[in-house]
Each structure stands twice: as structure tokens, then as C-alpha cells.
Design a protein around this motif. Structure first.
Motif, PDB file in Angstrom:
ATOM      1  N   SER A  14       0.820  -1.135   0.000  1.00  0.00           N
ATOM      2  CA  SER A  14       0.000   0.000   0.000  1.00  0.00           C
ATOM      3  C   SER A  14       0.863   1.196   0.000  1.00  0.00           C
ATOM      4  N   ALA A  15       1.270   1.822  -0.376  1.00  0.00           N
ATOM      5  CA  ALA A  15       2.152   2.692  -0.397  1.00  0.00           C
ATOM      6  C   ALA A  15       2.676   2.944   0.490  1.00  0.00           C
ATOM      7  N   LEU A  16       2.292   3.135   0.687  1.00  0.00           N
ATOM      8  CA  LEU A  16       2.875   3.472   1.223  1.00  0.00           C
ATOM      9  C   LEU A  16       3.653   3.163   1.524  1.00  0.00           C
ATOM     10  N   ILE A  17       3.254   2.875   1.889  1.00  0.00           N
ATOM     11  CA  ILE A  17       3.675   2.945   1.813  1.00  0.00           C
ATOM     12  C   ILE A  17       4.418   2.921   2.205  1.00  0.00           C
ATOM     13  N   VAL A  18       4.278   2.438   1.689  1.00  0.00           N
ATOM     14  CA  VAL A  18       4.819   2.227   1.539  1.00  0.00           C
ATOM     15  C   VAL A  18       5.509   2.678   1.726  1.00  0.00           C
ATOM     16  N   GLN A  19       5.125   4.154   0.797  1.00  0.00           N
ATOM     17  CA  GLN A  19       5.389   4.686   0.805  1.00  0.00           C
ATOM     18  C   GLN A  19       5.615   4.521   1.673  1.00  0.00           C
ATOM     19  N   ILE A  20       5.287   3.174   3.149  1.00  0.00           N
ATOM     20  CA  ILE A  20       5.306   3.005   3.656  1.00  0.00           C
ATOM     21  C   ILE A  20       5.893   2.755   4.243  1.00  0.00           C
ATOM     22  N   ILE A  21       5.275   2.285   4.904  1.00  0.00           N
ATOM     23  CA  ILE A  21       6.204   2.011   4.631  1.00  0.00           C
ATOM     24  C   ILE A  21       7.237   2.723   4.909  1.00  0.00           C
ATOM     25  N   THR A  22       7.918   3.320   5.698  1.00  0.00           N
ATOM     26  CA  THR A  22       8.574   4.345   5.756  1.00  0.00           C
ATOM     27  C   THR A  22       9.010   4.941   6.946  1.00  0.00           C
ATOM     28  N   ALA A  23       9.441   6.045   6.920  1.00  0.00           N
ATOM     29  CA  ALA A  23      10.007   6.792   8.016  1.00  0.00           C
ATOM     30  C   ALA A  23      10.844   7.896   7.472  1.00  0.00           C
ATOM     31  N   CYS A  24      11.152   8.957   8.216  1.00  0.00           N
ATOM     32  CA  CYS A  24      11.954  10.071   7.720  1.00  0.00           C
ATOM     33  C   CYS A  24      12.601  10.811   8.842  1.00  0.00           C
ATOM     34  N   SER A  25      12.893  12.115   8.603  1.00  0.00           N
ATOM     35  CA  SER A  25      13.481  12.880   9.666  1.00  0.00           C
ATOM     36  C   SER A  25      13.627  14.316   9.321  1.00  0.00           C
ATOM     37  N   ALA A  26      14.368  15.051  10.137  1.00  0.00           N
ATOM     38  CA  ALA A  26      14.580  16.452   9.898  1.00  0.00           C
ATOM     39  C   ALA A  26      15.819  16.882  10.602  1.00  0.00           C
ATOM     40  N   SER A  27      16.306  18.107  10.270  1.00  0.00           N
ATOM     41  CA  SER A  27      17.556  18.540  10.867  1.00  0.00           C
ATOM     42  C   SER A  27      17.336  19.171  12.210  1.00  0.00           C
ATOM     43  N   PRO A  28      18.342  19.076  13.134  1.00  0.00           N
ATOM     44  CA  PRO A  28      18.162  19.589  14.474  1.00  0.00           C
ATOM     45  C   PRO A  28      17.894  21.070  14.492  1.00  0.00           C
ATOM     46  N   ALA A  29      18.435  21.780  13.524  1.00  0.00           N
ATOM     47  CA  ALA A  29      18.222  23.223  13.512  1.00  0.00           C
ATOM     48  C   ALA A  29      16.759  23.550  13.337  1.00  0.00           C
ATOM     49  N   ASN A  30      16.061  22.711  12.595  1.00  0.00           N
ATOM     50  CA  ASN A  30      14.648  22.971  12.352  1.00  0.00           C
ATOM     51  C   ASN A  30      13.766  22.521  13.500  1.00  0.00           C
ATOM     52  N   THR A  31      14.304  21.652  14.355  1.00  0.00           N
ATOM     53  CA  THR A  31      13.492  21.146  15.453  1.00  0.00           C
ATOM     54  C   THR A  31      13.014  22.277  16.332  1.00  0.00           C
ATOM     55  N   ALA A  32      13.893  23.207  16.569  1.00  0.00           N
ATOM     56  CA  ALA A  32      13.553  24.306  17.481  1.00  0.00           C
ATOM     57  C   ALA A  32      12.595  25.290  16.845  1.00  0.00           C
ATOM     58  N   SER A  33      12.522  25.273  15.518  1.00  0.00           N
ATOM     59  CA  SER A  33      11.682  26.255  14.837  1.00  0.00           C
ATOM     60  C   SER A  33      10.348  25.692  14.406  1.00  0.00           C
ATOM     61  N   THR A  34      10.006  24.520  14.932  1.00  0.00           N
ATOM     62  CA  THR A  34       8.748  23.905  14.535  1.00  0.00           C
ATOM     63  C   THR A  34       7.579  24.815  14.822  1.00  0.00           C
ATOM     64  N   VAL A 374       8.328  21.867   8.132  1.00  0.00           N
ATOM     65  CA  VAL A 374       9.419  21.404   8.996  1.00  0.00           C
ATOM     66  C   VAL A 374       9.954  20.063   8.499  1.00  0.00           C
ATOM     67  N   LEU A 375       9.059  19.159   8.150  1.00  0.00           N
ATOM     68  CA  LEU A 375       9.460  17.821   7.710  1.00  0.00           C
ATOM     69  C   LEU A 375      10.199  17.861   6.373  1.00  0.00           C
ATOM     70  N   VAL A 376       9.757  18.735   5.474  1.00  0.00           N
ATOM     71  CA  VAL A 376      10.426  18.852   4.179  1.00  0.00           C
ATOM     72  C   VAL A 376      11.808  19.478   4.358  1.00  0.00           C
ATOM     73  N   LYS A 377      11.919  20.523   5.131  1.00  0.00           N
ATOM     74  CA  LYS A 377      13.221  21.156   5.380  1.00  0.00           C
ATOM     75  C   LYS A 377      14.185  20.185   6.043  1.00  0.00           C
ATOM     76  N   ALA A 378      13.638  19.309   6.860  1.00  0.00           N
ATOM     77  CA  ALA A 378      14.459  18.343   7.582  1.00  0.00           C
ATOM     78  C   ALA A 378      14.884  17.175   6.710  1.00  0.00           C
ATOM     79  N   GLY A 379      14.319  17.053   5.516  1.00  0.00           N
ATOM     80  CA  GLY A 379      14.639  15.915   4.659  1.00  0.00           C
ATOM     81  C   GLY A 379      13.890  14.669   5.062  1.00  0.00           C
ATOM     82  N   ASP A 380      12.707  14.865   5.618  1.00  0.00           N
ATOM     83  CA  ASP A 380      11.928  13.733   6.102  1.00  0.00           C
ATOM     84  C   ASP A 380      11.013  13.151   5.034  1.00  0.00           C
ATOM     85  N   ARG A 381      10.477  13.972   4.162  1.00  0.00           N
ATOM     86  CA  ARG A 381       9.529  13.495   3.159  1.00  0.00           C
ATOM     87  C   ARG A 381       9.240  14.574   2.129  1.00  0.00           C
TER      88      ARG A 381
END
Length: 505
Positions: A14-34, A374-381
Motif C-alpha cells: 500500500s504505499a505506502l507505503i509504503v510509501q510506507i512504509i517508511t520513516a523520515c526525519s529532519a535537521s536539528p536546527a529545524n526542530t527548534a523552529s517547529t 518542517v518535515l520537508v526542510k528536515a529531509g523527512d519526506r
């Protein structure tokens, strides 16, 4: 990631996903600016205002491991903004989740919000009364934030009702990351990664030899069948198999050709690397997140993962010098593209939730531009919200991953979009075990010496299972046929468009 992912919406996955399927992350600098995401509801939506009164506990469960630090910040902000709502968040691995959620639902103890497992279609979940429709709580203003293709009949919508929201934009999660320093140590050129099966195997062997027991050619989360399955199907598609996560049968041959040369070649590639001693010795005993962590520590030259890994390494292994490459292709050339599925179901609201308004409020905050950015800047998805990817992508490898996906993948047809009544077929389909993922796992573990016979048996059983499911759906009144899975106007080198669905005969 929630993906990570991710993660499409069908019987086999399922994608997700599989996409699922999945997992990601973000950079520490962005954590504080959520920050605290703003609610987006309007127009009298039932979830517009923050619920008041007695304090309640909202239970959320998923496998978004790479998103963990950002989700923790999100939950903290959410609880501060809505002090009457306590979030009880449970993070699991994909395999743990599939077992746990089934048990929880059977015992009447399902969380309020949870994603659909990769081994189940949305139609199956709704038929089993796992989810309730979201329409009463999420209005058009909320839905209009998303890119086209998010709310599609047969994928996230059933009988005109929205049951699920995808985690992220659908992109293949089987690209290859490689350690540039280990390349240099082995005398390889990090600016010219391997392109063919032979080159890939040779590179893994050289890295292993140069590593002298401290680093190996490749590492995988060997405990997770889903990762092996994706590798077998996606990489074989580059060899022309026509296999994908949206259908049990091939787009190229119109049957379950899991024993085709393209699939066997992938299996033999992995077997060769196993015979060479190129797999990290912990491969078969670890999960994908554990494999990702060891890669981040410089213990392997290659790993197959999705985009969500980028943010994790940027956060946890800032000195890791890594690149992204397209999967290798057969020595006699590329004959297809990585299959890019339609955006599939992910999170939904439990049929038995006692707090649907609060659950909907959580979804509105989670899918706000503030948090998704935040997630996109962090390189999470790659987000499913309009304009967020374009405005928020910052990490070079993240952009590189996206560029490779555009070149190496093509959007494939979804049988359930063509004929929504196929939901009945998917609901009656019995997944065959052991599957292609189990077989590849067996090859790498050494339990299977020759994958040919198991793949032939699996192919025959899938064909029979699909025929049985179609017959059962017909007996229940569904207007379906095996031809619904045949797309005569599909071409492996082109994206399958809305116009293609209209013109198919």
C-alpha cells in the motif's frame, strides 16, 4: 518515516507505503523552529474550534521512526495549544505495528488514529470496520490544501467518502545511498557510482575487502520482509518485469510473472553479494532503522532506503559523506522504470474512536503547512500539501533524490481508479505466503539456494488467488473482470495520465 513513510493502496502493499512504509526525519536546527501549527478549519467544520471541557487522552500509533524528534515537538506544541487533550503516541516498527494493530482491533482497544498496514488495502480495512469516514470532521478548506491525486476513489476514498489521508507524496523508496568515503578507501570514484548489476556487485566486494571487518559493501534491515519485497519488485521493474505495488499481476505480461528473468536476475544479484560476503553480518537480524543507523556510522557502502533517511543522517551523523544513486540496471540495459504509485492511504480514524472531533483536530494540525514544512526542510519526506516541497527543500541530497526519481520513475495505472468496484476483489484477495519478499530474504540468508522454483510456485498461487477473488467479488454482485487489471495503453516509459484512463478500451 511515517513514511516514513513511506508509505500504496492495494492488496500487495500500500504505499505506502509504503510509501510506507517508511520513516523520515529532519535537521536539528529545524526542530527548534517547529512552532505551534495553526488550525486550518473553516466554514462550520465540526473540528474548527478546540474542544473544551473534560481532559481526554487521544491515542495515536504508527511507524514513523525517522520523524520522531519532530513529532515529539509537534505533540508538545499541540498539548500546549489544546491543554484539554493529552496525546498518547506509540511508535513501532512496521512489522510490530502490523501484528499489534490487528490484535488491538480484535480486542476492541484500537487507538484513535492509526495508519493502514502495508499488507492490507483500504477496502479490506473498511470492510473489516477498522475506520470511519472523515468527511463530517474535515471540510473542503482543509482538503483543498492538498495536491491533486490525494483524495481518489479506490485509493483514499471509498463510495465517495474519505477514509484516509496519505503520509507523503508517492516516490519510490528503493534508491541507493552510498558512502563516499568508503568509495575512496576502496579505490572507487564517488562521482561515478555503479550503474549495472556487475558494477554494483564488484563495488560492494571492493568496499568489503577494503573495510577489513569494519565496513561491508551493503547493509539492509533484513528482518523487514517489506523492504525485501520492494527491492525485488522495483528493481525488477527496471529490468522490464512490469511488477508494482498496485496490482498482483504484471503490467507487461498481464499475469503474476514473479519467476520472470527480470526478477530472477535481481535475486541472483543479491545472492552474488551474499556469496561474496558483502552483506554486513548483522543484516538478517536487524530492522531498517537499525540498518540505517549502522550505515550512518560508516559500516556499509550501500543501503536501499527512502528519502526519509536523509534527514536522519543529517541530524544524527552530520559528518557522513554520502550520495544518492539510481538502482543499478541489468548488464544488458534498462528495460523499464521504477513504478511510481498513485498516492495511497495512510492514516485513518478508528471506527470505535470516542474522540472523533479531537482526532480530526490532530489531523488538521499535523497536515498544516507549518508542520509539513518542517518535515520537508528536515529531509523527512516530500509533502502532499501544495507548494510546500518547492518552498521548503534545502538539503542537497534531498533535492538529488527528487531529481533522480523524476528521471528514473514513471506513474503507473491503478486498477482501482479505473474500476472502483475492484475494491471488492482486493477485499477478497488472500495474499500468498511466502511472498517475493520472503523469497529474497531467504536468498540473502542462505536458506534458499535457487529462487527459481519458489518464484514459479508463488506466481502460480498469486494467479489462482486473484482468480478466486474475482469470482468471489462477482458472486457478491461486483462488476469486475481480470481485464480490469490489463492496461493495453500503458507504456513503461511514460506517466499514466488521467486522459489514459479515459481512453483505455
Amino acid at each position: 518515516m511515517v513514511q516514513k513513510r513511506k508509505y500504496s493502496a492495494i492488496l500487495i502493499g500500500s504505499a505506502l507505503i509504503v510509501q510506507i512504509i517508511t520513516a523520515c526525519s529532519a535537521s536539528p536546527a529545524n526542530t527548534a523552529s517547529t512552532g505551534t501549527p495553526a488550525a486550518t478549519g473553516t466554514s462550520g467544520n465540526k473540528a474548527d474550534a478546540a474542544p473544551t471541557g473534560e481532559k481526554i487522552t487521544l491515542r495515536v500509533m504508527d511507524w514513523a521512526d525517522s520523524e520522531k524528534p519532530y513529532r515529539e515537538k509537534f505533540i508538545k506544541d499541540f498539548e500546549a495549544k489544546y491543554p484539554n487533550i493529552k496525546i498518547e503516541y506509540t511508535l513501532m516498527s512496521v512489522d510490530q505495528f502490523q501484528n499489534t494493530i490487528t490484535t488491538a482491533i480484535k480486542s476492541g482497544d484500537a487507538p484513535d488514529l492509526f495508519p493502514i498496514p502495508g499488507n492490507m488495502s483500504l477496502s479490506m480495512a473498511v470492510k473489516g470496520e477498522w475506520y470511519q469516514p472523515l468527511d463530517a470532521y474535515l471540510d473542503d478548506a482543509f482538503k483543498n490544501q492538498f495536491i491533486d491525486g490525494v483524495f481518489v476513489e479506490g485509493s483514499t476514498v471509498l463510495n465517495g467518502k474519505v477514509y484516509s489521508i496519505p503520509a507523503l507524496s508517492s516516490v519510490p523508496s528503493t534508491l541507493v545511498y552510498y558512502n563516499k568515503q568508503l568509495f575512496r578507501d576502496a579505490g572507487l570514484n564517488p562521482d561515478n557510482p555503479p550503474k549495472t548489476y556487475t558494477e554494483f556487485r564488484e563495488a560492494a566486494k571492493k568496499i568489503t575487502e577494503a573495510g577489513k571487518g569494519k565496513a561491508y559493501g551493503i547493509i539492509e534491515g533484513g528482518k523487514q520482509i517489506g523492504r525485501w519485497k520492494l527491492a525485488a519488485m522495483d528493481w525488477s521493474a527496471l529490468g522490464g518485469s512490469g511488477l508494482n505495488q498496485q496490482s498482483p499481476i504484471s503490467l507487461a505480461t498481464h499475469d503474476a510473472n514473479y519467476d520472470s528473468k527480470a526478477v530472477v536476475d535481481v535475486m541472483n544479484l543479491f545472492k552474488g553479494m551474499k556469496d561474496d560476503g558483502s552483506f554486513h553480518p548483522k543484516t538478517m537480524s536487524i530492522s531498517a532503522p537499525e540498518a540505517r543507523a549502522l550505515f550512518g556510522e560508516g559500516q556499509a557502502g550501500f543501503i536501499l532506503q527512502g528519502e526519509w533517511s536523509i534527514g536522519v543522517w543529517k541530524r544524527d551523523n552530520p559528518n557522513l559523506d554520502f550520495g544518492v544513486m539510481m538502482p543499478p540496471v541489468p548488464d544488458d540495459g534498462q528495460k523499464g522504470y521504477l513504478p511510481k504509485s498513485t498516492i495511497g492511504a495512510w492514516i485513518g480514524m478508528s471506527k470505535t474512536s470516542k474522540h472523533p472531533k479531537e482526532a480530526a483536530l490532530y489531523l488538521k494540525e499535523y497536515f498544516s503547512k507549518e508542520y509539513q514544512s518542517v518535515l520537508v526542510k528536515a529531509g523527512d519526506r516530500f509533502s502532499i500539501l501544495k507548494d510546500v516541497n518547492e518552498s521548503s527543500s534545502e538539503i542537497p541530497q534531498f533535492k538529488q533524490y527528487y531529481d533522480i526519481v523524476q528521471k528514473s520513475s514513471r506513474l503507473i495505472p491503478n486498477p482501482q481508479i479505473r474500476n472502483p468496484e475492484l475494491t471488492s476483489v482486493y477485499g477478497n484477495y488472500k495474499d500468498v505466503q511466502p511472498g517475493v519478499g520472503d523469497i529474497l530474504q531467504g536468498v540473502v540468508s542462505g536458506a534458499i539456494k535457487d529462487p527459481t522454483a519458489p518464484l514459479k510456485q508463488y506466481s502460480d498461487l498469486v494467479n489462482k488467488s486473484l482468480d478466486t477473488a474475482i469470482a468471489k467479488a462477482k458472486s457478491e454482485g461486483a462488476k469486475v473482470d481480470k481485464n480490469d487489471f490489463v492496461f493495453s495503453n500503458w507504456s513503461p516509459d511514460k506517466n499514466y495520465t488521467e486522459q489514459d484512463y479515459k481512453s483505455i478500451k
